[in-house]
Scaffold this active site. Structure first.
Site, mmCIF file in Angstrom:
data_model
loop_
_atom_site.group_PDB
_atom_site.id
_atom_site.type_symbol
_atom_site.label_atom_id
_atom_site.label_comp_id
_atom_site.label_asym_id
_atom_site.label_seq_id
_atom_site.Cartn_x
_atom_site.Cartn_y
_atom_site.Cartn_z
ATOM 1 C CB CYS A 49 40.623 42.189 40.376
ATOM 2 S SG CYS A 49 39.238 41.763 39.339
ATOM 3 C CG ASN A 50 40.127 43.829 35.626
ATOM 4 O OD1 ASN A 50 41.277 43.415 35.513
ATOM 5 N ND2 ASN A 50 39.074 43.100 35.341
#
Lengths: 422, 274
Positions: A49-50
């Site tokens: 997600c990052n």
């Protein structure tokens, strides 16, 4: 052949763009197949997600970092995502970047414990798709070794860095035995659920969940084997409980000072821990003035988190020195790999001359002399080649001499026309 | 032999300083060397102190309870020994520094007040006297330990209430443990004091012709006993929790200081031995 890498992370772009470029397992597989076909010999694709990252070994010198950016954007076009949104890495910096990612110092939350597992999965996927060669196998080994070393030899992953976990850590500083403790959680949103999950790990005697929306509250209660109580009735158990966590979106106080004060006479000084992790707050903060109340809200817990983050940051220099050590070891090995073909050609070239010349005189020798002369020619060539071979190897083992060793290597190839031979 | 015991007492002080310093450095700076070595220093301190007490008893031919030097040394030993057992059995760390600080103060006083006096009153050499005084000293030691844990509770309590997540928050055990340790020490103190009182009631009237139940020391000891008995009963009945119990333990410390020093002002006490 060079190691190159591109990275799209929180450092350079918004969460929306990161989410748009996120690659699921099947997308990662498809992309690896594309990259293998004419771009990279080996490598890994990481997507969380990052961050989304590609790091690999180019098939030839014509493959550039920009080509890699074009390929990923071609595969998964994202509106407004530009080449400048990517961080780009080459050789040393590429390896350094992988190691910083795997150690957790490049994470949005420094010391993120999940990244090591995510990188490990990326290596496993590459292995499954035959995208791991000698070099990335070696990178896998040092990455995982470093990740484990960071866990065992530093405190980078210690201390709570989320509000809900910080609340639990403070509770653990008040109580030690939880088997005789009861807790009430007001709310069933994401924050309340996270807190409930953490609290559940403490094995409390009983946990109650209450929520305005019955269905959501019951779902959470079922998830953690807690008892659901109607929102209108939670007031009745306030004097029984030891821990109260509130995380609703109520615009007003749910519990006022007088209500908490009124249960004091029944508790006889028995502590009540209140974690008001709602914004705006659910409980009147004046309750903190009562002797037997341990009241914390988001602001006070944030102080705790900030301290932990500072402690984690203090570990970064130590981890960077681990990374430096790993890089020196890796490039000593990697640079040797670069000169091995040169040395092989160099030695083959001399061996060919020796063999030719020996064949020419072989027939003129007595049978008992053949072996002796052959051995003598081998020794002669061996001694002639000994110093250049050793010196070139030594030169390449020191990563700081990378350019010099590759210059010498090219020189040998040109002087002896070795490239033509190979 | 006197000078040897004196030298050993000084040597012992050195070990107390060493143990205290290693606990202090571990508490403040988290140095790995002291994390591992502090327990070894403490063990050596206890061992040397035990040898010292045995040699002293052998030399004096009576329990070392007849003057301030002997009593301070005995209390100091009982504090470190109790703490060592707590650390060993419960693995609760982070409180040693504070108990060792008290022991160190007592040991320093013991060194300054060093006096070898084998010619004490015959009554002080008797076994019932030894048991009576030893249990009384140990009970007051237990009450002091209880108060130290109470003070630590108070420090941590203040840290948590004021959102200061510093050294005390990180190093001390949780509040519930500190409360339990304080209460356990208090309970042990009460049991020991009860034994001292029972021995006293049985034996003192026959040993001292001028025995009186109105003696200031007897009255003050009974007050201490009643105070702790009431407190412990209230706790057992669920009336004393957390800060209330802690406040009680700290008041108890002041009471035992008064009970120990108060009777000295009364010269007519049969309990005064000079």
């Amino acid at each position: 052949m060079e190691i190159i890498g591109i990275s799209l992370s929180y450092r350079t772009c918004s969460i929306e763009k990161r989410e748009s470029l996120y690659l699921n397992e099947s997308e990662k597989e498809e992309l690896i197949k594309i990259l293998k076909n004419g771009f990279l010999l080996e490598g890994i694709v990481i997507s969380t997600c990052n961050r989304t990252e590609i790091i690999g070994l180019t098939i030839n010198d014509e493959i550039t970092i920009d080509i890699l950016v074009d390929k990923i954007l071609e595969y998964k076009p994202v509106e407004n995502l530009k080449s400048s949104d990517f961080l780009k890495y080459f050789n040393c910096t590429a390896l350094k970047h992988i190691l910083e990612v795997v150690s957790g110092i490049d994470s949005l939350i420094i010391g993120d414990s999940q990244i090591l597992g995510q990188v490990k999965e990326s290596f496993l996927l590459s292995e499954k798709l035959n995208f791991l060669g000698t070099i990335f196998h070696r990178i896998e080994q040092i990455s995982l070794k470093l990740g484990k070393k960071v866990i065992s030899e530093t405190i980078l992953g210690e201390g709570a860095v989320s509000i809900s976990y910080a609340a639990i850590k403070v509770i653990e500083k008040i109580f030690s035995h939880f088997q005789n403790k009861q807790a009430l959680i007001i709310g069933a949103g994401e924050t309340a659920e996270l807190a409930a999950m953490h609290l559940n790990e403490l094995n409390l005697e009983k946990m109650y969940i209450t929520n305005r929306t019955r269905e959501k509250g019951e779902n959470l209660a079922n998830k953690i084997s807690a008892e659901f109580i109607e929102f209108e009735n939670f007031d009745s158990i306030l004097q029984e409980i030891d821990i109260l966590i509130s995380a609703t979106s109520s615009p007003n106080f749910l519990i006022d000072f007088e209500r908490i004060k009124s249960i004091g006479k029944f508790r006889r000084g028995k502590p009540l821990v209140i974690m008001d992790i709602a914004i705006p707050r659910d409980i009147d903060p004046k309750v903190a003035n009562l002797d037997w109340i341990f009241y914390h809200d988001v602001d006070s817990l944030q102080k705790f988190i900030d301290q932990n983050i500072e402690k984690r940051k203090a570990e970064i220099p130590k981890i960077k020195s681990f990374i430096q050590d790993e890089m020196v070891t890796f490039f000593s090995w990697y640079n040797t790999l670069q000169i091995i073909p040169t040395l092989k050609n160099f030695r083959d070239f001399f061996e060919e001359i020796r063999s030719d010349e020996f064949e020419k005189i072989k027939n003129k020798l007595l049978p008992e002399e053949i072996e002796k002369v052959e051995n003598m020619t081998k020794r002669l060539v061996g001694r002639i080649l000994h110093n250049p071979t050793i010196n070139l190897k030594k030169l390449s083992e020191d990563s700081s001499n990378y350019e010099k060793s590759s210059e010498y290597s090219k020189m040998l190839m040109e002087l002896y026309n070795l490239s033509k031979k190979s | 032999m006197d000078s040897f015991i004196n030298i050993l007492n000084l040597f012992l002080l050195l070990f107390y300083i060493l143990s205290f310093t290693s606990y202090l450095l571990d508490f403040k700076n988290d140095l790995p060397f002291f994390k591992n070595s502090k327990r070894i220093f403490l063990f050596l301190t206890i061992l040397i102190h035990l040898i010292f007490i045995v040699l002293l008893t052998n030399e004096l031919k009576h329990f070392p309870i007849t003057n301030k030097f002997e009593i301070f040394s005995l209390i100091s030993f009982s504090i470190v020994f109790t703490y060592f057992l707590i650390e060993l059995l419960t693995d609760i760390k982070g409180t040693g520094l504070f108990l060792l600080a008290l022991s160190l103060i007592l040991q320093v006083q013991s060194v300054f007040l060093f006096k070898m006096n084998p010619n004490v009153l015959p009554i002080l050499k008797s076994i019932p006297m030894g048991l009576h005084v030893s249990t009384a000293i140990l009970s007051y030691t237990a009450f002091s330990i209880s108060a130290i844990y109470a003070i630590l509770y108070f420090l941590l309590y203040k840290s948590i209430k004021s959102n200061k997540f510093g050294l005390y928050f990180n190093k001390l055990p949780d509040l519930e443990i500190l409360e339990k340790l304080s209460f356990t020490a208090m309970s042990i103190g009460l049991v020991l004091l009860s034994i001292a009182i029972i021995i006293g009631i049985i034996w003192l009237p026959s040993a001292f012709p001028n025995f009186s139940y109105y003696d200031p020391k007897i009255i003050s000891t009974f007050i201490v006993w009643i105070f702790y008995a009431v407190g412990i009963s209230r706790k057992e009945l669920g009336y004393l929790y957390g800060k209330k119990l802690i406040r009680f333990a700290i008041i108890g410390l002041f009471l035992i200081i008064l009970a120990s020093m108060g009777p000295s002002f009364f010269t007519n006490s049969f309990h005064t031995f000079g």
